[in-house]
Every structure is written in C-alpha cells, then in structure tokens.
Write a protein that holds these residues in place. Structure first.
Motif, PDB file in Angstrom:
ATOM      1  N   TYR A   1     -15.806  -6.121 -11.595  1.00  0.00           N
ATOM      2  CA  TYR A   1     -16.448  -4.274 -10.713  1.00  0.00           C
ATOM      3  C   TYR A   1     -17.605  -4.885 -10.472  1.00  0.00           C
ATOM      4  CZ  TYR A   1     -16.470   0.475 -10.607  1.00  0.00           C
ATOM      5  OH  TYR A   1     -16.593   1.925  -9.902  1.00  0.00           O
ATOM      6  N   ASP A   2     -17.811  -4.123  -9.138  1.00  0.00           N
ATOM      7  CA  ASP A   2     -19.389  -4.354  -9.073  1.00  0.00           C
ATOM      8  C   ASP A   2     -18.851  -2.509  -7.982  1.00  0.00           C
ATOM      9  OD1 ASP A   2     -18.346  -5.743  -6.501  1.00  0.00           O
ATOM     10  OD2 ASP A   2     -18.835  -6.552  -6.824  1.00  0.00           O
ATOM     11  N   GLN A   3     -20.294  -2.788  -7.274  1.00  0.00           N
ATOM     12  CA  GLN A   3     -20.258  -2.073  -5.830  1.00  0.00           C
ATOM     13  C   GLN A   3     -19.124  -1.744  -4.997  1.00  0.00           C
ATOM     14  OE1 GLN A   3     -22.408  -3.967  -7.169  1.00  0.00           O
ATOM     15  NE2 GLN A   3     -23.620  -4.765  -5.090  1.00  0.00           N
ATOM     16  N   GLU A   4     -18.381  -3.128  -4.792  1.00  0.00           N
ATOM     17  CA  GLU A   4     -17.387  -3.273  -3.756  1.00  0.00           C
ATOM     18  C   GLU A   4     -16.363  -3.088  -4.553  1.00  0.00           C
ATOM     19  OE1 GLU A   4     -18.193  -6.813  -2.137  1.00  0.00           O
ATOM     20  OE2 GLU A   4     -20.190  -6.282  -1.233  1.00  0.00           O
ATOM     21  N   GLY A   5     -15.760  -2.157  -6.151  1.00  0.00           N
ATOM     22  CA  GLY A   5     -14.645  -1.757  -6.586  1.00  0.00           C
ATOM     23  C   GLY A   5     -14.390  -3.946  -7.693  1.00  0.00           C
ATOM     24  N   VAL A   6     -12.730  -3.698  -8.139  1.00  0.00           N
ATOM     25  CA  VAL A   6     -12.375  -4.557  -8.547  1.00  0.00           C
ATOM     26  C   VAL A   6     -11.939  -5.813  -7.685  1.00  0.00           C
ATOM     27  CG1 VAL A   6     -10.652  -5.707 -10.074  1.00  0.00           C
ATOM     28  CG2 VAL A   6     -11.099  -2.996 -10.466  1.00  0.00           C
ATOM     29  N   HIS A   7     -12.820  -7.109  -8.566  1.00  0.00           N
ATOM     30  CA  HIS A   7     -12.259  -8.436  -7.310  1.00  0.00           C
ATOM     31  C   HIS A   7     -12.287  -9.078  -8.337  1.00  0.00           C
ATOM     32  CE1 HIS A   7     -15.736  -7.346  -4.250  1.00  0.00           C
ATOM     33  NE2 HIS A   7     -16.299  -7.099  -5.812  1.00  0.00           N
ATOM     34  N   ARG A   8     -10.724 -10.343  -7.866  1.00  0.00           N
ATOM     35  CA  ARG A   8      -9.801 -11.746  -8.338  1.00  0.00           C
ATOM     36  C   ARG A   8     -10.471 -12.519  -8.112  1.00  0.00           C
ATOM     37  NH1 ARG A   8      -7.354  -7.188  -7.932  1.00  0.00           N
ATOM     38  NH2 ARG A   8      -6.761  -5.421  -9.107  1.00  0.00           N
ATOM     39  N   ALA A   9     -11.441 -13.376  -9.091  1.00  0.00           N
ATOM     40  CA  ALA A   9     -11.755 -14.669  -8.268  1.00  0.00           C
ATOM     41  C   ALA A   9     -11.127 -15.736  -9.670  1.00  0.00           C
ATOM     42  CB  ALA A   9     -13.090 -14.526  -9.015  1.00  0.00           C
ATOM     43  N   ALA A  10     -10.201 -16.841  -8.735  1.00  0.00           N
ATOM     44  CA  ALA A  10      -9.663 -18.342  -9.769  1.00  0.00           C
ATOM     45  C   ALA A  10     -11.213 -18.862 -10.059  1.00  0.00           C
ATOM     46  CB  ALA A  10      -8.484 -18.198  -8.585  1.00  0.00           C
ATOM     47  N   SER A  11     -12.458 -18.638  -9.197  1.00  0.00           N
ATOM     48  CA  SER A  11     -12.849 -19.820  -9.564  1.00  0.00           C
ATOM     49  C   SER A  11     -14.913 -19.279  -9.509  1.00  0.00           C
ATOM     50  CB  SER A  11     -13.369 -20.857  -8.332  1.00  0.00           C
ATOM     51  OG  SER A  11     -13.217 -19.653  -6.757  1.00  0.00           O
TER      52      SER A  11
ATOM     53  N   LEU B   1      -0.983  -5.308 -18.457  1.00  0.00           N
ATOM     54  CA  LEU B   1      -2.244  -3.513 -18.509  1.00  0.00           C
ATOM     55  C   LEU B   1      -3.972  -4.545 -17.886  1.00  0.00           C
ATOM     56  CD1 LEU B   1      -2.627  -1.444 -19.835  1.00  0.00           C
ATOM     57  CD2 LEU B   1      -3.727  -2.225 -21.936  1.00  0.00           C
ATOM     58  N   LEU B   2      -3.900  -5.634 -17.581  1.00  0.00           N
ATOM     59  CA  LEU B   2      -4.821  -6.057 -17.033  1.00  0.00           C
ATOM     60  C   LEU B   2      -5.134  -5.178 -15.627  1.00  0.00           C
ATOM     61  CD1 LEU B   2      -7.978  -6.438 -16.358  1.00  0.00           C
ATOM     62  CD2 LEU B   2      -7.543  -9.210 -16.693  1.00  0.00           C
ATOM     63  N   GLU B   3      -4.193  -5.937 -14.957  1.00  0.00           N
ATOM     64  CA  GLU B   3      -3.370  -5.443 -13.525  1.00  0.00           C
ATOM     65  C   GLU B   3      -3.762  -4.564 -13.214  1.00  0.00           C
ATOM     66  OE1 GLU B   3      -2.908  -5.617  -9.160  1.00  0.00           O
ATOM     67  OE2 GLU B   3      -3.825  -7.657 -11.014  1.00  0.00           O
ATOM     68  N   GLU B   4      -2.232  -3.374 -14.634  1.00  0.00           N
ATOM     69  CA  GLU B   4      -2.761  -2.017 -13.702  1.00  0.00           C
ATOM     70  C   GLU B   4      -3.589  -1.485 -13.961  1.00  0.00           C
ATOM     71  OE1 GLU B   4       0.258  -0.433 -16.828  1.00  0.00           O
ATOM     72  OE2 GLU B   4       1.581  -2.156 -16.258  1.00  0.00           O
ATOM     73  N   PHE B   5      -4.824  -1.545 -14.976  1.00  0.00           N
ATOM     74  CA  PHE B   5      -5.691  -0.963 -15.262  1.00  0.00           C
ATOM     75  C   PHE B   5      -6.897  -1.761 -14.347  1.00  0.00           C
ATOM     76  CE2 PHE B   5     -10.516  -1.216 -16.968  1.00  0.00           C
ATOM     77  CZ  PHE B   5     -10.526  -0.054 -17.270  1.00  0.00           C
ATOM     78  N   SER B   6      -6.496  -2.350 -13.554  1.00  0.00           N
ATOM     79  CA  SER B   6      -7.816  -2.525 -12.343  1.00  0.00           C
ATOM     80  C   SER B   6      -7.398  -2.120 -11.088  1.00  0.00           C
ATOM     81  CB  SER B   6      -7.801  -4.456 -12.360  1.00  0.00           C
ATOM     82  OG  SER B   6      -6.785  -4.581 -11.647  1.00  0.00           O
ATOM     83  N   LEU B   7      -6.012  -1.654 -11.067  1.00  0.00           N
ATOM     84  CA  LEU B   7      -6.234  -0.466  -9.624  1.00  0.00           C
ATOM     85  C   LEU B   7      -5.869   0.919 -10.103  1.00  0.00           C
ATOM     86  CD1 LEU B   7      -2.637  -2.605  -9.506  1.00  0.00           C
ATOM     87  CD2 LEU B   7      -4.578  -2.694  -8.064  1.00  0.00           C
ATOM     88  N   GLU B   8      -6.457   1.332 -11.397  1.00  0.00           N
ATOM     89  CA  GLU B   8      -7.171   2.549 -11.240  1.00  0.00           C
ATOM     90  C   GLU B   8      -8.088   3.291 -10.417  1.00  0.00           C
ATOM     91  OE1 GLU B   8      -7.560   3.268 -15.692  1.00  0.00           O
ATOM     92  OE2 GLU B   8      -5.189   2.949 -15.832  1.00  0.00           O
TER      93      GLU B   8
END
Length: 140
Positions: A21-31, A56-63
C-alpha cells in the motif's frame, strides 16, 4: 539499502504476489521484491491457513481503508496496512492484536539486524582483497 530511508512493507499471498500500500492505493506485484527481507508468519505445512490467508488478503486489500486518498505517510501507510492485516488474522484465530512496537520488536528487528550484519560483512569483503564468487546452483 543505506539505512537512511524508510523501508517499504508488503504482505505476500501463498503464490508470492506481494500486496503493498502506498499513496496510489494497494498494488499487487509478482516481481520487484527480490531483495526484500522475508519474515515468515505462517508455517508452510498449514494449507488450510494459507488458503484462508490468501482469501482474506484479497478481501482486505479491497477495503475502503486502503483507498489512495486515505494514505498518510506517517499514520496510515504500508506498515499500517501490513500490521492491520496481520491483526485481522490474529483476531480471527482468537489471538490478541499486536501493537506497532510489539510487531517491530518481535518480528522486524531480529530480521533487519540479521540482514544488516550480512550486508555489512558483504560490503567489507567486497571492498577488501577478497573476491566473492557465487556457487553454482547444485552446490548451494
């Protein structure tokens, strides 16, 4: 890492995708996290918990709490995201939540000290009359 800037924190799912999480929101990074300090929080032989973790991580990240406009560098940041997720899991398992100080002391400081010692040794060897040769894969 030079020790003079803040570290960025993320949480991985069981497939190694880092949620951060940063100022642009939640990111998902494979690398892009190849040189991170890894702190295991779940035993790999607990598949039921790993699946729960991923869901839970996926649900949580969308809050809504993790929308970009909620980001605040000192009080609502990547560390807050990671610790809030860990505490959500802890509560779900009937355990007390951890404060920032408790989590830092129990989990982060031991690993960062270990990494710091390694990096210091590596830098000393690299700047001395030593040559560091990586081992071939089969010898590691």
């Amino acid at each position: 890492y030079d020790g003079h800037s803040d570290l960025h924190v993320g949480i991985t799912n069981s497939k190694g995708v880092v949620y951060n999480y940063d100022q642009e929101g939640v990111h998902r990074a494979a690398s892009g996290w190849e040189q991170c300090i890894y702190i295991p929080l779940v035993q790999p032989d607990m598949p039921e918990l790993l699946q729960q973790w991923d869901d839970l991580l996926e649900e949580f990240s969308l809050e809504e709490a993790w929308l970009p406009h909620r980001y605040e560098e000192q009080q609502h940041n990547c560390y807050t995201f990671a610790l809030a997720f860990i505490n959500r899991l802890r509560r779900g398992r009937g355990r007390e939540p951890l404060s920032k100080a408790q989590f830092t002391e129990r989990f982060l400081i031991p690993r960062t000290r270990e990494a710091s010692r390694y990096l210091t040794l590596h830098q000393e060897l690299a700047h001395s009359d030593f040559y560091i040769v990586p081992l071939p894969q089969q010898e590691q």
